[in-house]
Design a protein around this motif. Structure first.
Motif, PDB file in Angstrom:
ATOM      1  N   SER A  87       0.818  -1.396   0.132  1.00  0.00           N
ATOM      2  CA  SER A  87       0.161  -0.145  -0.167  1.00  0.00           C
ATOM      3  C   SER A  87       0.843   1.300   0.093  1.00  0.00           C
ATOM      4  CB  SER A  87      -0.880  -0.004   1.417  1.00  0.00           C
ATOM      5  OG  SER A  87      -0.206  -0.023   2.441  1.00  0.00           O
ATOM      6  N   GLN A  88       2.091   0.891   0.257  1.00  0.00           N
ATOM      7  CA  GLN A  88       3.063   2.191   0.361  1.00  0.00           C
ATOM      8  C   GLN A  88       3.740   2.394  -1.040  1.00  0.00           C
ATOM      9  OE1 GLN A  88       2.822   4.400   2.870  1.00  0.00           O
ATOM     10  NE2 GLN A  88       1.472   3.144   3.710  1.00  0.00           N
ATOM     11  N   LYS A 143      -0.456   3.130  -3.926  1.00  0.00           N
ATOM     12  CA  LYS A 143      -0.438   3.896  -2.651  1.00  0.00           C
ATOM     13  C   LYS A 143      -1.618   4.938  -2.838  1.00  0.00           C
ATOM     14  CE  LYS A 143       1.965   7.301   0.421  1.00  0.00           C
ATOM     15  NZ  LYS A 143       3.027   7.789   0.645  1.00  0.00           N
ATOM     16  N   GLY A 144      -2.683   5.087  -2.067  1.00  0.00           N
ATOM     17  CA  GLY A 144      -3.810   5.499  -2.128  1.00  0.00           C
ATOM     18  C   GLY A 144      -4.677   5.246  -3.085  1.00  0.00           C
ATOM     19  N   GLN A 194      -4.079   4.920  -6.252  1.00  0.00           N
ATOM     20  CA  GLN A 194      -3.790   5.646  -7.447  1.00  0.00           C
ATOM     21  C   GLN A 194      -4.043   5.028  -8.697  1.00  0.00           C
ATOM     22  OE1 GLN A 194      -0.191   7.497  -6.967  1.00  0.00           O
ATOM     23  NE2 GLN A 194      -0.107   8.137  -4.819  1.00  0.00           N
TER      24      GLN A 194
END
Length: 299
Positions: free
Chosen positions: A83-84, A114-115, A117
């Motif tokens: 997730s990072q 991440k996020g 996106q």
């Protein structure tokens, strides 16, 4: 590049229940690769994002059984780790370097990085750059809307086992270890097996259900009470109590699988054990009537 194997097909998604939508993605690749992988998370993303699991829909034993039958192996990764990563980093560092992905499949609404996106358009672009085949699977609908784990949980917790079955592609079931109870069922003439739900498992609406119990590969009609047994004083822990019709034997410590077919009635409190015993006989008969309409119990 990972040289442990020549190439892999990787199915991408949360896969938190292995429902019909998940199956469509996981079984979409027909070509032969050295490895076929369902990339799964060690913990549900919601545990990391919100600190709480939304509700487990499948036991580890059942998950392994289904994946094997679909011809894939599970690889579990840490959601906190991926997730990072940016969408590009996820493709390059995880899919290409770690697993040597040559073919991917995902659902129409897949998001990553991440996020969140990255979306399907992002993945298509990255796959074209890396010369990786990508299959995007269309939505699998139920009653005019995409199948989702959330909808399945909602169906289970309101006792709508038909809708849950249609979306899962199988009956809601569990194969927890049989534990010792207080043996009141034996006193009532209807011995039961007691199974306690694992932490965070999605528990069906409290009540009595027509069920099928599989013991050593043999399917038996049964009737299952899910709840806290309001007639018995001092009982508050959620459990499954199943009376297996036509079976005699000791199942303590074993893992029979109980398939929940249809709700018979809600959970009731009786004024006496005699009233409870009379109701159990009625419930057994109703279960047999319901199961008589299910070809081979659908198991």
């Amino acid at each position: 590049m990972n040289e442990r194997f020549e190439g892999a097909f990787i199915a991408l998604g949360t896969f938190d229940g292995l429902h019909m939508g998940h199956k469509a993605v996981i079984t979409s690749e027909k070509s032969e690769y050295e490895r076929k992988i369902a990339l799964m998370f060690k913990e549900h993303p919601q545990v990391t994002l919100k600190g709480k699991h939304p509700g487990i829909l499948i036991t580890p034993q059942k998950e392994a059984e289904l994946l094997k039958s679909w011809g894939v192996e599970a690889e579990h990764i840490d959601f906190g780790e991926v997730s990072q990563l940016s969408p590009r980093e996820f493709v390059e560092e995880i899919l290409v370097k770690r697993y040597n992905a040559r073919s991917l499949a995902c659902g129409f609404n897949y998001r990553f990085g991440k996020g969140a996106q990255g979306d399907v358009k992002t993945l298509k672009s990255l796959c074209a750059e890396k010369e990786i085949k990508l299959t995007v699977v269309d939505e699998v609908d139920y009653e005019g809307a995409p199948v989702s784990s959330t909808k399945i949980r909602n169906a289970i917790t309101r006792g709508d086992m038909k809708s849950a079955k249609d979306m899962l592609g199988r009956f809601y079931s569990y194969d927890f270890e049989v534990c010792h109870g207080d043996e009141r069922g034996r006193i009532l003439g209807s011995p039961t097996i007691n199974q306690f739900f694992m932490k965070d498992f999605c528990v069906a609406e409290f009540g009595v259900y027509a069920s099928v119990t599989v013991v050593d590969g043999v399917s038996y009609p049964s009737v299952t009470n899910i709840g806290v047994r309001p007639t018995i004083e001092g009982v508050s822990e959620k459990r499954s109590e199943t009376n297996i019709i036509g079976f005699e034997g000791d199942l303590y410590g074993k893992h029979p699988e109980v398939f929940i077919v249809e709700k018979i009635r809600g959970e009731l409190k009786f004024n006496s054990l005699d009233e409870l015993s009379a109701q159990i006989a009625i419930d057994r008969q109703r279960s047999l009537e319901i199961l008589g309409k299910v070809s081979d119990y659908g198991i």
